[in-house]
Design a protein around this motif. Structure first.
Motif, PDB file in Angstrom:
ATOM      1  N   LEU A 151       0.827  -1.203   0.000  1.00  0.00           N
ATOM      2  CA  LEU A 151       0.000   0.000   0.000  1.00  0.00           C
ATOM      3  C   LEU A 151       0.861   1.253   0.000  1.00  0.00           C
ATOM      4  O   LEU A 151       0.590   2.221  -0.723  1.00  0.00           O
ATOM      5  CB  LEU A 151      -0.920  -0.008   1.212  1.00  0.00           C
ATOM      6  CG  LEU A 151      -1.979   1.099   1.285  1.00  0.00           C
ATOM      7  CD1 LEU A 151      -3.100   0.824   0.300  1.00  0.00           C
ATOM      8  CD2 LEU A 151      -2.542   1.201   2.700  1.00  0.00           C
ATOM      9  N   LEU A 152       1.905   1.250   0.798  1.00  0.00           N
ATOM     10  CA  LEU A 152       2.786   2.408   0.881  1.00  0.00           C
ATOM     11  C   LEU A 152       3.585   2.620  -0.399  1.00  0.00           C
ATOM     12  O   LEU A 152       3.958   3.754  -0.718  1.00  0.00           O
ATOM     13  CB  LEU A 152       3.747   2.242   2.066  1.00  0.00           C
ATOM     14  CG  LEU A 152       3.198   2.641   3.425  1.00  0.00           C
ATOM     15  CD1 LEU A 152       4.144   2.198   4.531  1.00  0.00           C
ATOM     16  CD2 LEU A 152       2.978   4.137   3.502  1.00  0.00           C
ATOM     17  N   LEU A 153       3.869   1.562  -1.115  1.00  0.00           N
ATOM     18  CA  LEU A 153       4.660   1.680  -2.333  1.00  0.00           C
ATOM     19  C   LEU A 153       3.813   1.964  -3.569  1.00  0.00           C
ATOM     20  O   LEU A 153       4.344   2.303  -4.626  1.00  0.00           O
ATOM     21  CB  LEU A 153       5.479   0.401  -2.548  1.00  0.00           C
ATOM     22  CG  LEU A 153       6.569   0.133  -1.503  1.00  0.00           C
ATOM     23  CD1 LEU A 153       7.182  -1.249  -1.715  1.00  0.00           C
ATOM     24  CD2 LEU A 153       7.650   1.209  -1.541  1.00  0.00           C
ATOM     25  N   ALA A 154       2.495   1.813  -3.442  1.00  0.00           N
ATOM     26  CA  ALA A 154       1.606   2.028  -4.580  1.00  0.00           C
ATOM     27  C   ALA A 154       1.346   3.522  -4.784  1.00  0.00           C
ATOM     28  O   ALA A 154       1.253   4.279  -3.827  1.00  0.00           O
ATOM     29  CB  ALA A 154       0.283   1.305  -4.349  1.00  0.00           C
ATOM     30  N   PRO A 155       1.196   3.959  -6.032  1.00  0.00           N
ATOM     31  CA  PRO A 155       0.846   5.356  -6.292  1.00  0.00           C
ATOM     32  C   PRO A 155      -0.527   5.679  -5.691  1.00  0.00           C
ATOM     33  O   PRO A 155      -1.432   4.841  -5.705  1.00  0.00           O
ATOM     34  CB  PRO A 155       0.794   5.428  -7.822  1.00  0.00           C
ATOM     35  CG  PRO A 155       1.543   4.239  -8.307  1.00  0.00           C
ATOM     36  CD  PRO A 155       1.354   3.172  -7.277  1.00  0.00           C
ATOM     37  N   THR A 156      -0.670   6.861  -5.151  1.00  0.00           N
ATOM     38  CA  THR A 156      -1.954   7.279  -4.598  1.00  0.00           C
ATOM     39  C   THR A 156      -2.102   8.785  -4.691  1.00  0.00           C
ATOM     40  O   THR A 156      -1.106   9.521  -4.628  1.00  0.00           O
ATOM     41  CB  THR A 156      -2.119   6.833  -3.136  1.00  0.00           C
ATOM     42  OG1 THR A 156      -3.427   7.180  -2.664  1.00  0.00           O
ATOM     43  CG2 THR A 156      -1.076   7.475  -2.223  1.00  0.00           C
ATOM     44  N   THR A 157      -3.324   9.223  -4.856  1.00  0.00           N
ATOM     45  CA  THR A 157      -3.616  10.654  -4.821  1.00  0.00           C
ATOM     46  C   THR A 157      -4.100  11.077  -3.434  1.00  0.00           C
ATOM     47  O   THR A 157      -4.418  12.245  -3.219  1.00  0.00           O
ATOM     48  CB  THR A 157      -4.698  11.007  -5.853  1.00  0.00           C
ATOM     49  OG1 THR A 157      -5.884  10.249  -5.577  1.00  0.00           O
ATOM     50  CG2 THR A 157      -4.218  10.713  -7.265  1.00  0.00           C
ATOM     51  N   ALA A 158      -4.164  10.143  -2.512  1.00  0.00           N
ATOM     52  CA  ALA A 158      -4.636  10.447  -1.165  1.00  0.00           C
ATOM     53  C   ALA A 158      -3.672  11.386  -0.453  1.00  0.00           C
ATOM     54  O   ALA A 158      -2.453  11.288  -0.627  1.00  0.00           O
ATOM     55  CB  ALA A 158      -4.790   9.170  -0.354  1.00  0.00           C
ATOM     56  N   PRO A 159      -4.184  12.300   0.361  1.00  0.00           N
ATOM     57  CA  PRO A 159      -3.302  13.165   1.149  1.00  0.00           C
ATOM     58  C   PRO A 159      -2.362  12.349   2.026  1.00  0.00           C
ATOM     59  O   PRO A 159      -2.726  11.280   2.526  1.00  0.00           O
ATOM     60  CB  PRO A 159      -4.288  13.973   2.005  1.00  0.00           C
ATOM     61  CG  PRO A 159      -5.581  13.925   1.262  1.00  0.00           C
ATOM     62  CD  PRO A 159      -5.616  12.585   0.594  1.00  0.00           C
ATOM     63  N   ALA A 160      -1.170  12.858   2.213  1.00  0.00           N
ATOM     64  CA  ALA A 160      -0.175  12.143   3.008  1.00  0.00           C
ATOM     65  C   ALA A 160      -0.662  11.874   4.423  1.00  0.00           C
ATOM     66  O   ALA A 160      -0.346  10.831   5.012  1.00  0.00           O
ATOM     67  CB  ALA A 160       1.131  12.932   3.039  1.00  0.00           C
ATOM     68  N   LEU A 161      -1.435  12.788   4.984  1.00  0.00           N
ATOM     69  CA  LEU A 161      -1.946  12.584   6.337  1.00  0.00           C
ATOM     70  C   LEU A 161      -2.930  11.418   6.396  1.00  0.00           C
ATOM     71  O   LEU A 161      -3.009  10.710   7.405  1.00  0.00           O
ATOM     72  CB  LEU A 161      -2.603  13.854   6.867  1.00  0.00           C
ATOM     73  CG  LEU A 161      -1.660  14.992   7.260  1.00  0.00           C
ATOM     74  CD1 LEU A 161      -2.453  16.240   7.600  1.00  0.00           C
ATOM     75  CD2 LEU A 161      -0.762  14.583   8.431  1.00  0.00           C
ATOM     76  N   VAL A 162      -3.691  11.204   5.340  1.00  0.00           N
ATOM     77  CA  VAL A 162      -4.581  10.051   5.286  1.00  0.00           C
ATOM     78  C   VAL A 162      -3.763   8.768   5.262  1.00  0.00           C
ATOM     79  O   VAL A 162      -4.071   7.791   5.955  1.00  0.00           O
ATOM     80  CB  VAL A 162      -5.513  10.131   4.057  1.00  0.00           C
ATOM     81  CG1 VAL A 162      -6.241   8.805   3.834  1.00  0.00           C
ATOM     82  CG2 VAL A 162      -6.518  11.257   4.228  1.00  0.00           C
ATOM     83  N   VAL A 163      -2.697   8.756   4.476  1.00  0.00           N
ATOM     84  CA  VAL A 163      -1.806   7.589   4.429  1.00  0.00           C
ATOM     85  C   VAL A 163      -1.230   7.319   5.817  1.00  0.00           C
ATOM     86  O   VAL A 163      -1.209   6.176   6.286  1.00  0.00           O
ATOM     87  CB  VAL A 163      -0.674   7.808   3.408  1.00  0.00           C
ATOM     88  CG1 VAL A 163       0.265   6.605   3.389  1.00  0.00           C
ATOM     89  CG2 VAL A 163      -1.241   8.049   2.016  1.00  0.00           C
ATOM     90  N   ALA A 164      -0.785   8.365   6.491  1.00  0.00           N
ATOM     91  CA  ALA A 164      -0.209   8.216   7.830  1.00  0.00           C
ATOM     92  C   ALA A 164      -1.231   7.634   8.797  1.00  0.00           C
ATOM     93  O   ALA A 164      -0.913   6.745   9.600  1.00  0.00           O
ATOM     94  CB  ALA A 164       0.297   9.557   8.342  1.00  0.00           C
TER      95      ALA A 164
END
Length: 238
Positions: A135-148
């Protein structure tokens, strides 16, 4: 390739909440003179985070005690993680599994046998960690805070290691914030944000663990508030 986090950002109120929180963080860092910050301020932020993270594991050590090196065992474990955290930024970007393993090895040193440090407690836990790494290595348009926030909650609810999963999860959240450019000098204190809202933190993690969309939605909305509170706990506010 499907963006694995896009559907989460589309949940009601999530995009606007995280945009507002990120704007607040950016304004705080800019207005307080990000270019003039010192390594000592980063160290203080990390120390405050370690004390808060330990408190969420029921440590009774105060910030002054932790600052003086007189904290209890849990606080010392948290400080040990914080001292090496920023060195793991490039590792998280390219090899998240290695970063998670190192965080656990630091946290659990002296508690578990050496062969258990950084190792998942089961095959299922190892699989879940691989999924989070992908998940962390996949491209995403999600905000970084959402990922965190998702990394934090996944590590907490999967509890992949034999001990110290809370310390690892909160350290990983801060690490994502640094690695993805939200807070490159690690001056906010997200752990203190969670401690400020401890009852909501714990209840929303339980909801997330249930696996339903409502629980994930509630966790994300909570997370935006916690990150905002973490910015207020920055040494730059002093």
């Amino acid at each position: 390739m499907t963006d694995p986090l896009a559907r989460l950002v589309s949940l009601e109120g999530v995009a606007s909440a995280y945009a507002a929180t990120r704007d607040g963080i950016d304004v705080m860092l800019r207005d307080r003179g990000l270019r003039r910050t010192t390594p000592e301020q980063t160290a203080e932020s990390l120390l405050r985070g370690a004390q808060a993270s330990a408190a969420l594991e029921d440590s009774e050590s105060t910030l002054d005690e932790v600052r003086d090196g007189a904290g209890d065992a849990v606080a010392r474990d948290a400080v040990r993680v914080s001292t090496e955290l920023l060195a793991l930024v490039p590792v998280l970007r390219t090899a998240p599994l290695q970063a998670f393993a190192r965080l656990h090895a630091l946290a659990a040193k002296g508690t578990l046998a050496d062969e258990e440090l950084g190792r998942p407690r089961s095959a299922e836990a190892a699989g879940r960690l691989r999924g989070l790494s992908e998940l962390l290595l996949a491209p995403t348009t999600a905000p970084a805070l959402v990922v965190a926030a998702i990394v934090h909650a996944d590590l907490m609810t999967v509890a992949p290691f034999g001990s110290h999963n809370g310390l690892v999860a909160r350290a990983a959240e801060r690490l994502v914030m640094v690695a993805r450019g939200v807070d490159e000098k690690s001056l906010t204190v997200p752990e203190a944000g969670h401690l400020t809202h401890r009852a909501e933190y714990e209840s929303n993690l339980r909801g997330y663990a249930s696996g339903g969309q409502a629980g994930i939605h509630a966790w994300l909305l909570y997370g935006a508030e916690a990150f905002a509170a973490g910015a207020e706990a920055s040494p730059l506010r002093a």
